[in-house]
Design a protein around this motif. Structure first.
Motif, mmCIF file in Angstrom:
data_model
loop_
_atom_site.group_PDB
_atom_site.id
_atom_site.type_symbol
_atom_site.label_atom_id
_atom_site.label_comp_id
_atom_site.label_asym_id
_atom_site.label_seq_id
_atom_site.Cartn_x
_atom_site.Cartn_y
_atom_site.Cartn_z
ATOM 1 N N TYR A 145 31.882 29.423 110.316
ATOM 2 C CA TYR A 145 30.680 30.096 109.822
ATOM 3 C C TYR A 145 30.840 31.593 110.061
ATOM 4 C CZ TYR A 145 29.336 29.706 114.776
ATOM 5 O OH TYR A 145 29.311 29.753 116.156
ATOM 6 N N GLU A 174 25.770 29.197 106.206
ATOM 7 C CA GLU A 174 26.206 27.802 106.272
ATOM 8 C C GLU A 174 27.347 27.608 107.268
ATOM 9 O OE1 GLU A 174 25.547 25.832 101.962
ATOM 10 O OE2 GLU A 174 27.193 27.283 102.104
ATOM 11 N N ARG A 182 30.584 25.523 107.353
ATOM 12 C CA ARG A 182 31.395 24.868 106.322
ATOM 13 C C ARG A 182 32.661 24.266 106.917
ATOM 14 N NH1 ARG A 182 30.516 27.803 101.370
ATOM 15 N NH2 ARG A 182 32.232 26.578 100.476
ATOM 16 N N ALA A 235 29.265 22.528 102.481
ATOM 17 C CA ALA A 235 28.628 22.149 103.751
ATOM 18 C C ALA A 235 28.278 20.676 103.780
ATOM 19 C CB ALA A 235 27.366 23.005 103.971
#
Length: 469
Positions: free
Chosen positions: A436, A448, A450, A464
């Motif tokens: 992130y 997000e 991810r 995500a």
């Protein structure tokens, strides 16, 4: 030149002209003091070498070493002193001082030396003069009153001749010089120091005195390396460095998409942190490879792997560093951080940037400096390092190792512009990786978390929603 303003003589030595606001006092004498091995003779020699390049012939008068020894010493740093002698831009005049001969002649006088110096100066039209060292010249003299009178006479004579001179002297005890007078008759006094702390050798410089001119009075690290000396100035804390609106890609398209403007600002400082095995070096290498593909020059400062190992490992994940290395636009400098102290690392970075002129710099990892000093010392060094890069609009990517179970490194968190955090996570199918963007100054960015994979064709960041599949 305004009345009362001291004219400066450029030394040509990297960093020294900056900390002296233009160079040494022209037409005056500078005293260069220090203990054995601190670099006095090498600094004085480079002063003459750079002077020759600037069209100012120089005279070197060593009292201990022969001309052949002086040339051999210069060759160790890549200076061709015999060529300078041959073209008339340098004259090396070794003056042998024998104690028994002086004792037999009665009263001590510098008359003979001054005649010899005058002849040599006139012979090549010398603008710069180096005398190395005073202790040898006065080694046979025990009369303090005569010694002080002759010292004043020597310095006054050099000033009358209008040459810019460096006189070296050995440091004694806590004083600047052995005799305690040289610093008072000199217009500029520079003290060099070579100390060992925690088994690491460090060279430092301090400008004690500079009549009629502003200068830095702090201790400054300097480096002796092939090509000459490099002095590291203190950072400019007025934050007046230039800024750019140009965007530089991270090299990972999916990460660019998480950044508000598809990359980082040129000249910004980025840190990629995470635990072991999260791919910090891979992200940094992807950034370096993308910069090289754009035709930019990249300096890669590696602290844990050698160049061949880095190139091989990155090739396994589809990142080609071999081609830009062969083309000369990627320079990998691999060195264990514990080989030198913090100051030497700072001086080395300065020198590499000055010589290679990179557009981007990678330091992998920056946390290896933690064993070399306190948090305050590390922060100070990194602040100076990052400030130096910002002044030159060099985009810097640093990697930071976070040990398992520890918090993120906060030593330099306030100094960086963008921060990408990598983290290993346990999933139903084993272990995974997520990232992130913690901060990205001056632009909106994704919040997000991810997941991402390191594949044989590079880094792939997934959506995500795929994090726990």
């Amino acid at each position: 030149m305004p009345q009362g303003r001291i004219e400066h003589c450029r030394t040509g030595i990297v960093g020294l002209d900056e900390v002296t606001a233009g160079g040494l006092p022209r037409g005056r004498t500078t005293l260069l003091s220090g203990g054995p091995g601190c670099g006095k003779t090498l600094l004085a020699t480079e002063f003459l070498v750079r002077g020759a390049e600037l069209g100012e012939p120089g005279l070197f008068v060593p009292f201990e070493e022969t001309a052949e020894e002086v040339c051999a010493n210069g060759a160790s740093l890549g200076w061709d002193l015999p060529a300078l002698v041959e073209d008339g831009s340098l004259l090396i005049d070794h003056v042998a001082v024998e104690r028994d001969q002086i004792e037999q002649t009665g009263d001590y006088s510098l008359d003979g030396l001054l005649v010899r110096l005058g002849f040599a100066i006139d012979r090549i039209g010398a603008k710069r003069v180096v005398l190395d060292t005073l202790e040898v010249l006065f080694s046979a003299l025990d009369d303090t009153a005569v010694l002080r009178a002759e010292l004043r006479r020597l310095f006054g004579w050099l000033k009358e001749r209008g040459v810019t001179a460096i006189v070296t002297a050995e440091r004694s005890g806590q004083g600047i010089t052995r005799y305690g007078l040289e610093e008072y008759v000199s217009d500029c006094v520079i003290v060099l120091d070579h100390r060992v702390t925690d088994e690491l050798a460090v060279r430092r410089m301090r400008i004690v005195k500079f009549r009629g001119s502003r200068h830095s009075s702090s201790e400054l690290p300097f480096l002796i390396a092939p090509g000459g000396l490099s002095v590291v100035p203190l950072s400019r804390f007025d934050l007046s460095y230039p800024t750019s609106d140009e965007i530089v890609s991270s090299g990972v398209p999916d990460l660019d998409a998480m950044l508000g403007r598809k990359g980082w600002y040129r000249g910004s400082t980025v840190i990629i942190s995470g635990t072991s095995g999260t791919g910090k070096t891979t992200f940094a290498a992807q950034f370096a490879a993308a910069a090289c593909e754009r035709g930019e020059r990249c300096l890669f400062m590696a602290h844990e792997e050698g160049e061949r190992q880095i190139i091989r490992n990155m090739a396994s994940v589809g990142i080609d560093l071999a081609a830009p290395s062969a083309a000369g636009i990627l320079r990998v400098r691999a060195v264990r951080p514990t080989q030198t102290g913090l100051e030497d690392h700072l001086a080395t970075l300065h020198r590499e940037v000055e010589m290679f002129a990179p557009d981007v710099v990678v330091i992998d990892p920056v946390t290896d400096f933690h064993s070399l000093g306190s948090s305050r010392e590390i922060r100070s060094m990194l602040m100076r390092m990052l400030d130096f890069l910002k002044q030159r609009q060099v985009t810097a990517v640093l990697t930071s190792l976070v040990p398992e179970g520890h918090h993120e490194d906060t030593v330099i968190s306030s100094l960086i512009d963008s921060w990408v955090q990598l983290r290993a996570e346990r999933t139903d199918h084993g272990r995974g990786r997520v990232l992130y963007v913690l901060k990205c100054r001056g632009m909106p960015h994704s919040q997000e978390v991810r997941p991402y994979d390191i594949t044989d064709s590079g880094i792939v960041i997934r959506e995500a929603a795929e994090a726990h599949r």
